[in-house]
Scaffold this motif. Sequence first.
Motif, mmCIF file in Angstrom:
data_model
loop_
_atom_site.group_PDB
_atom_site.id
_atom_site.type_symbol
_atom_site.label_atom_id
_atom_site.label_comp_id
_atom_site.label_asym_id
_atom_site.label_seq_id
_atom_site.Cartn_x
_atom_site.Cartn_y
_atom_site.Cartn_z
ATOM 1 N N THR A 45 -22.113 25.933 2.508
ATOM 2 C CA THR A 45 -21.406 26.845 1.418
ATOM 3 C C THR A 45 -22.584 27.269 0.511
ATOM 4 O O THR A 45 -23.222 26.298 -0.236
ATOM 5 C CB THR A 45 -20.115 26.278 0.674
ATOM 6 N N PRO A 46 -22.819 28.390 0.006
ATOM 7 C CA PRO A 46 -23.997 28.750 -0.956
ATOM 8 C C PRO A 46 -23.622 28.139 -2.249
ATOM 9 O O PRO A 46 -22.549 28.101 -2.768
ATOM 10 C CB PRO A 46 -23.952 30.271 -0.841
ATOM 11 N N ASP A 47 -24.460 27.484 -3.031
ATOM 12 C CA ASP A 47 -24.453 27.314 -4.338
ATOM 13 C C ASP A 47 -24.587 28.510 -5.231
ATOM 14 O O ASP A 47 -25.307 29.509 -4.836
ATOM 15 C CB ASP A 47 -25.671 26.364 -4.641
ATOM 16 N N THR A 48 -23.875 28.611 -6.335
ATOM 17 C CA THR A 48 -24.183 29.752 -7.374
ATOM 18 C C THR A 48 -23.766 29.376 -8.472
ATOM 19 O O THR A 48 -23.211 28.288 -8.706
ATOM 20 C CB THR A 48 -23.255 30.993 -6.669
ATOM 21 N N HIS A 49 -23.639 30.320 -9.519
ATOM 22 C CA HIS A 49 -23.086 30.078 -10.980
ATOM 23 C C HIS A 49 -21.489 30.232 -10.809
ATOM 24 O O HIS A 49 -21.068 30.974 -10.076
ATOM 25 C CB HIS A 49 -23.802 30.992 -11.879
ATOM 26 N N ALA A 50 -21.280 29.879 -12.065
ATOM 27 C CA ALA A 50 -19.697 29.673 -12.285
ATOM 28 C C ALA A 50 -18.900 31.305 -12.011
ATOM 29 O O ALA A 50 -17.812 31.118 -11.332
ATOM 30 C CB ALA A 50 -19.046 29.554 -13.594
ATOM 31 N N LEU A 51 -19.297 32.189 -12.450
ATOM 32 C CA LEU A 51 -18.720 33.446 -12.352
ATOM 33 C C LEU A 51 -18.499 34.024 -10.920
ATOM 34 O O LEU A 51 -17.523 34.461 -10.292
ATOM 35 C CB LEU A 51 -19.551 34.608 -13.261
ATOM 36 N N LEU A 52 -19.647 33.714 -10.069
ATOM 37 C CA LEU A 52 -19.710 34.353 -8.675
ATOM 38 C C LEU A 52 -18.703 32.912 -7.616
ATOM 39 O O LEU A 52 -18.527 33.464 -6.835
ATOM 40 C CB LEU A 52 -21.182 34.448 -8.100
ATOM 41 N N ASP A 53 -18.861 31.937 -8.359
ATOM 42 C CA ASP A 53 -17.914 30.921 -7.575
ATOM 43 C C ASP A 53 -16.500 31.068 -7.697
ATOM 44 O O ASP A 53 -15.926 30.218 -8.320
ATOM 45 C CB ASP A 53 -18.356 29.513 -7.789
ATOM 46 N N SER A 54 -16.016 32.068 -7.618
ATOM 47 C CA SER A 54 -14.563 32.533 -7.890
ATOM 48 C C SER A 54 -14.246 33.858 -6.997
ATOM 49 O O SER A 54 -15.029 34.371 -6.174
ATOM 50 C CB SER A 54 -14.550 33.016 -9.096
ATOM 51 N N GLN A 55 -13.032 34.289 -7.041
ATOM 52 C CA GLN A 55 -12.437 35.615 -6.505
ATOM 53 C C GLN A 55 -12.758 36.601 -7.100
ATOM 54 O O GLN A 55 -12.345 37.805 -6.716
ATOM 55 C CB GLN A 55 -11.006 35.264 -5.952
ATOM 56 N N ARG A 56 -13.306 36.524 -8.248
ATOM 57 C CA ARG A 56 -13.515 37.703 -9.066
ATOM 58 C C ARG A 56 -14.703 38.522 -8.452
ATOM 59 O O ARG A 56 -15.792 38.079 -8.081
ATOM 60 C CB ARG A 56 -13.749 37.394 -10.684
ATOM 61 N N ILE A 57 -14.481 39.874 -8.591
ATOM 62 C CA ILE A 57 -15.533 40.954 -8.146
ATOM 63 C C ILE A 57 -16.394 41.380 -9.192
ATOM 64 O O ILE A 57 -15.930 41.776 -10.205
ATOM 65 C CB ILE A 57 -15.009 42.052 -7.532
ATOM 66 N N ALA A 58 -17.723 40.811 -9.219
ATOM 67 C CA ALA A 58 -18.559 41.005 -10.357
ATOM 68 C C ALA A 58 -19.340 42.204 -10.520
ATOM 69 O O ALA A 58 -19.487 42.861 -9.215
ATOM 70 C CB ALA A 58 -19.550 39.724 -10.206
ATOM 71 N N VAL A 59 -19.293 42.905 -11.597
ATOM 72 C CA VAL A 59 -20.130 44.248 -11.900
ATOM 73 C C VAL A 59 -20.876 44.083 -13.093
ATOM 74 O O VAL A 59 -20.679 43.349 -13.994
ATOM 75 C CB VAL A 59 -18.983 45.155 -12.082
ATOM 76 N N ARG A 60 -22.149 44.585 -12.860
ATOM 77 C CA ARG A 60 -23.029 44.467 -14.139
ATOM 78 C C ARG A 60 -23.394 46.004 -14.567
ATOM 79 O O ARG A 60 -24.054 46.606 -14.083
ATOM 80 C CB ARG A 60 -24.461 43.971 -13.638
ATOM 81 N N PRO A 61 -22.581 46.487 -15.812
ATOM 82 C CA PRO A 61 -22.802 47.399 -16.473
ATOM 83 C C PRO A 61 -24.100 47.851 -17.077
ATOM 84 O O PRO A 61 -24.600 49.072 -17.233
ATOM 85 C CB PRO A 61 -21.469 47.742 -17.243
ATOM 86 N N SER A 62 -24.927 46.724 -17.377
ATOM 87 C CA SER A 62 -25.857 46.817 -17.774
ATOM 88 C C SER A 62 -26.568 45.468 -17.590
ATOM 89 O O SER A 62 -26.092 44.558 -17.302
ATOM 90 C CB SER A 62 -25.999 47.160 -19.463
ATOM 91 N N PRO A 63 -28.263 45.388 -17.649
ATOM 92 C CA PRO A 63 -28.776 44.227 -17.151
ATOM 93 C C PRO A 63 -28.371 42.813 -17.878
ATOM 94 O O PRO A 63 -28.508 41.898 -17.144
ATOM 95 C CB PRO A 63 -30.309 44.681 -17.671
ATOM 96 N N ASP A 64 -27.968 42.958 -19.049
ATOM 97 C CA ASP A 64 -27.421 41.670 -19.790
ATOM 98 C C ASP A 64 -26.035 41.547 -19.918
ATOM 99 O O ASP A 64 -25.745 40.817 -20.508
ATOM 100 C CB ASP A 64 -28.236 41.834 -21.146
ATOM 101 N N ARG A 65 -25.268 42.249 -19.186
ATOM 102 C CA ARG A 65 -23.575 42.149 -19.273
ATOM 103 C C ARG A 65 -23.074 42.132 -17.783
ATOM 104 O O ARG A 65 -23.565 42.845 -16.989
ATOM 105 C CB ARG A 65 -23.100 43.321 -20.110
ATOM 106 N N LEU A 66 -22.552 40.922 -17.489
ATOM 107 C CA LEU A 66 -21.775 40.736 -16.344
ATOM 108 C C LEU A 66 -20.259 40.538 -16.459
ATOM 109 O O LEU A 66 -19.925 39.670 -17.375
ATOM 110 C CB LEU A 66 -22.354 39.312 -15.702
#
Length: 213
Positions: free
Chosen positions: A55-76
Amino acid sequence: MIRSQRFAPLAALVLLAGCAAIGGPKTEVSIYSPQTGIQADPAWPAVDWQLTVGTPDTHALLDSQRIAVRPSPDRLQTYKGARWADTAPEMVQLALVEAFEDSGKIQAVSRWGGGRGDFGLYTDLRAFETVYEGGSPKVVVEIQARLVKHRGNGGLVAARRFRTEVTPGGADIEPVVAAFGDALSAIGADIVGWSLVEGQKSLREPAEESAEK
């Protein structure tokens, strides 16, 4: 083999009871599962060894069912009212296992915990998100992969970073989910081909060294 369905909402609407229990409004959430599939490259070697995929290791936000979007380089952030069917690492692990199976080039492949293969594929999920550049979205999947030999002397065989970017057909969640499926398929094919080649190479080298002595 390529699966025909590009994306699938597993449940059109899931009513979260937690909000209703305290008298607040119900939250409607759509659940999505990107569909993947690969075509085997005839140049890939057919191998007789077994592989275990971690199972891949990753950071907390991606280790979830939430669908990530980055509207700007410093905002996730995450998409409102939409969730993955599983966590991102679990979806990536399943997509990789299915990619190896679909290749028809390997004797056996399983998730970590389902047996110990001759080789292990370990990954870090660096990116699994929609990125906006110039007002337009693109789906980015980036994986750091390590192929490790379990049998014999063992140890690291090879390491490489893989990155795929796919432009969705629109900014709505449905074309974005379809683009995630395309990105997973593309990066899965890259990792399968690389793993098969590097694994075979690691088995040939000791035999070639012995023949030279």
